[in-house]
Scaffold this motif. Structure first.
Motif, mmCIF file in Angstrom:
data_model
loop_
_atom_site.group_PDB
_atom_site.id
_atom_site.type_symbol
_atom_site.label_atom_id
_atom_site.label_comp_id
_atom_site.label_asym_id
_atom_site.label_seq_id
_atom_site.Cartn_x
_atom_site.Cartn_y
_atom_site.Cartn_z
ATOM 1 N N ILE A 125 48.041 -30.690 78.002
ATOM 2 C CA ILE A 125 48.760 -30.248 78.834
ATOM 3 C C ILE A 125 49.090 -29.047 79.803
ATOM 4 O O ILE A 125 49.504 -29.650 81.002
ATOM 5 C CB ILE A 125 50.482 -30.474 77.832
ATOM 6 C CG1 ILE A 125 50.945 -31.254 76.904
ATOM 7 C CG2 ILE A 125 51.363 -29.842 78.596
ATOM 8 C CD1 ILE A 125 50.719 -32.431 77.087
ATOM 9 N N THR A 126 48.016 -28.466 79.746
ATOM 10 C CA THR A 126 48.023 -27.252 79.938
ATOM 11 C C THR A 126 47.229 -27.540 81.423
ATOM 12 O O THR A 126 47.910 -27.627 82.601
ATOM 13 C CB THR A 126 47.287 -26.087 79.662
ATOM 14 O OG1 THR A 126 47.523 -25.402 78.706
ATOM 15 C CG2 THR A 126 47.039 -24.883 80.569
ATOM 16 N N ARG A 161 57.214 -40.456 77.352
ATOM 17 C CA ARG A 161 56.647 -39.239 77.808
ATOM 18 C C ARG A 161 57.688 -39.334 78.968
ATOM 19 O O ARG A 161 57.449 -40.368 79.667
ATOM 20 C CB ARG A 161 55.378 -39.174 78.120
ATOM 21 C CG ARG A 161 54.724 -37.373 78.057
ATOM 22 C CD ARG A 161 52.838 -37.566 78.978
ATOM 23 N NE ARG A 161 52.169 -36.234 78.944
ATOM 24 C CZ ARG A 161 51.219 -36.261 79.312
ATOM 25 N NH1 ARG A 161 49.980 -37.695 79.241
ATOM 26 N NH2 ARG A 161 50.810 -35.593 79.468
ATOM 27 N N ARG A 173 51.502 -33.176 71.726
ATOM 28 C CA ARG A 173 51.494 -32.585 72.979
ATOM 29 C C ARG A 173 50.731 -31.055 72.793
ATOM 30 O O ARG A 173 50.877 -30.417 72.869
ATOM 31 C CB ARG A 173 53.039 -32.167 72.988
ATOM 32 C CG ARG A 173 54.250 -33.049 73.876
ATOM 33 C CD ARG A 173 55.318 -32.407 74.111
ATOM 34 N NE ARG A 173 55.627 -30.878 75.004
ATOM 35 C CZ ARG A 173 55.270 -31.266 76.235
ATOM 36 N NH1 ARG A 173 55.648 -33.072 76.730
ATOM 37 N NH2 ARG A 173 55.030 -30.570 76.878
ATOM 38 N N TRP A 174 49.464 -32.015 72.718
ATOM 39 C CA TRP A 174 48.605 -30.838 72.225
ATOM 40 C C TRP A 174 48.224 -29.877 73.735
ATOM 41 O O TRP A 174 48.485 -30.007 74.830
ATOM 42 C CB TRP A 174 46.569 -31.234 72.268
ATOM 43 C CG TRP A 174 45.903 -31.426 71.965
ATOM 44 C CD1 TRP A 174 45.536 -29.377 70.664
ATOM 45 C CD2 TRP A 174 44.267 -30.099 72.566
ATOM 46 N NE1 TRP A 174 44.537 -29.139 70.617
ATOM 47 C CE2 TRP A 174 43.424 -30.109 71.406
ATOM 48 C CE3 TRP A 174 44.062 -31.083 72.758
ATOM 49 C CZ2 TRP A 174 42.639 -29.550 71.987
ATOM 50 C CZ3 TRP A 174 42.772 -31.344 73.871
ATOM 51 C CH2 TRP A 174 41.921 -30.098 73.070
ATOM 52 N N HIS A 175 47.966 -28.080 73.291
ATOM 53 C CA HIS A 175 48.769 -27.366 74.592
ATOM 54 C C HIS A 175 47.457 -28.004 75.501
ATOM 55 O O HIS A 175 47.271 -27.670 76.245
ATOM 56 C CB HIS A 175 48.939 -25.977 73.602
ATOM 57 C CG HIS A 175 48.591 -25.339 74.962
ATOM 58 N ND1 HIS A 175 48.092 -24.539 75.577
ATOM 59 C CD2 HIS A 175 49.814 -24.779 75.434
ATOM 60 C CE1 HIS A 175 49.117 -23.806 76.188
ATOM 61 N NE2 HIS A 175 49.811 -23.648 76.014
ATOM 62 N N PRO A 176 46.297 -27.773 75.260
ATOM 63 C CA PRO A 176 45.460 -27.736 76.490
ATOM 64 C C PRO A 176 44.985 -28.681 76.920
ATOM 65 O O PRO A 176 44.709 -28.637 78.439
ATOM 66 C CB PRO A 176 44.001 -27.608 75.281
ATOM 67 C CG PRO A 176 44.441 -26.667 73.784
ATOM 68 C CD PRO A 176 45.599 -27.147 74.018
ATOM 69 N N ASP A 203 49.385 -29.998 83.820
ATOM 70 C CA ASP A 203 50.250 -29.636 84.713
ATOM 71 C C ASP A 203 49.487 -28.473 86.309
ATOM 72 O O ASP A 203 49.954 -29.237 87.231
ATOM 73 C CB ASP A 203 50.931 -28.183 84.091
ATOM 74 C CG ASP A 203 51.944 -27.587 84.700
ATOM 75 O OD1 ASP A 203 53.073 -28.558 84.531
ATOM 76 O OD2 ASP A 203 51.528 -26.482 85.052
#
Length: 234
Positions: A44-45, A125, A39-42, A48
């Motif tokens: 996931i962002t 996921r 779930r690497w933030h960049p 989204d």
């Protein structure tokens, strides 16, 4: 006096190109898989942001959304893609008596499906959830089964056409159909809000990896068959 000639560099064996493609695509697939699982933030962002934008468009453009549902559920559905692969296998046996090639084609499609389902279960996921969904889907989200199946089937058929020297016109038509199918199904899955963009990218990468690995195995088996046909030196 004859002009000097420049020797061209030796060409690598035919099986090395798909083997190198397999390694590169496999590396990219594993990297994306790890980023999704962690779930690497960049990532996931970005997923989204794109998903929210396309969902707004899907809600506002009902006519286009309905068309995309028809395309994704009937034209580019995994069942339809597998039937196309099965029809190609039947044609190979009927017209060319190419049993080995037909078995290779079917086996690769089956292995691709098993890999897809195994990864879905392993990653687990969740799919996007919307208060006003325009479509629905089941099972885990990564990788996109639609994108991976289309890539595997279309990729295998394109490789067979190229490998067996199909006419240029036929190959061009096949490439256009394959590009529309593989790219189009990925677009519909994100537009309809049932997949994150990285799910589709993962399906494309994994599908291409399967095709490259299958092409490597095919060329190597051809070499084995050719050596067996020639026989040992007298």
């Amino acid at each position: 006096m004859q002009p000097a000639t420049v020797d061209s560099p030796p060409r690598p064996p035919a099986h090395r190109t798909p083997a190198r493609a397999t390694a590169l695509l496999g590396l990219c697939s594993v990297l994306l898989l790890l980023l999704v699982a962690a779930r690497w933030h960049p990532l996931i962002t970005a997923d989204d942001a794109v998903a929210r934008a396309t969902h707004r468009w899907a809600v506002g453009e009902r006519g286009l959304t309905h068309t995309f549902r028809i395309l994704t559920d009937w034209v580019w559905d995994p069942v339809t893609m597998r039937l196309v692969g099965a029809a190609a296998a039947v044609w190979l046996v009927w017209r060319r008596s190419a049993w080995w090639t037909a078995v290779w084609l079917v086996a690769t499609c089956v292995l691709g499906t098993l890999l897809q389902q195994a990864l879905k279960a392993a990653v687990g996921r969740p799919r996007p959830v919307w208060p006003d969904p325009v479509d629905s889907a089941h099972y885990a989200s990564f990788p996109s089964g639609h994108a991976m199946t289309a890539t595997v089937v279309c990729g295998l058929l394109l490789w067979l056409l190229h490998h067996h020297g199909a006419g240029r016109t036929l190959r061009r038509v096949a490439m256009i159909c394959a590009a529309l199918s593989v790219g189009g199904v990925g677009l519909t899955r994100v537009w309809l809000g049932v997949h994150w963009p990285s799910d589709v990218l993962g399906g494309w990468l994994l599908g291409a990896t399967v095709v490259a690995a299958a092409a490597t195995a095919y060329r190597r088996q051809e070499g084995v068959n050719a050596s067996a046909a020639v026989g040992p030196p007298s």
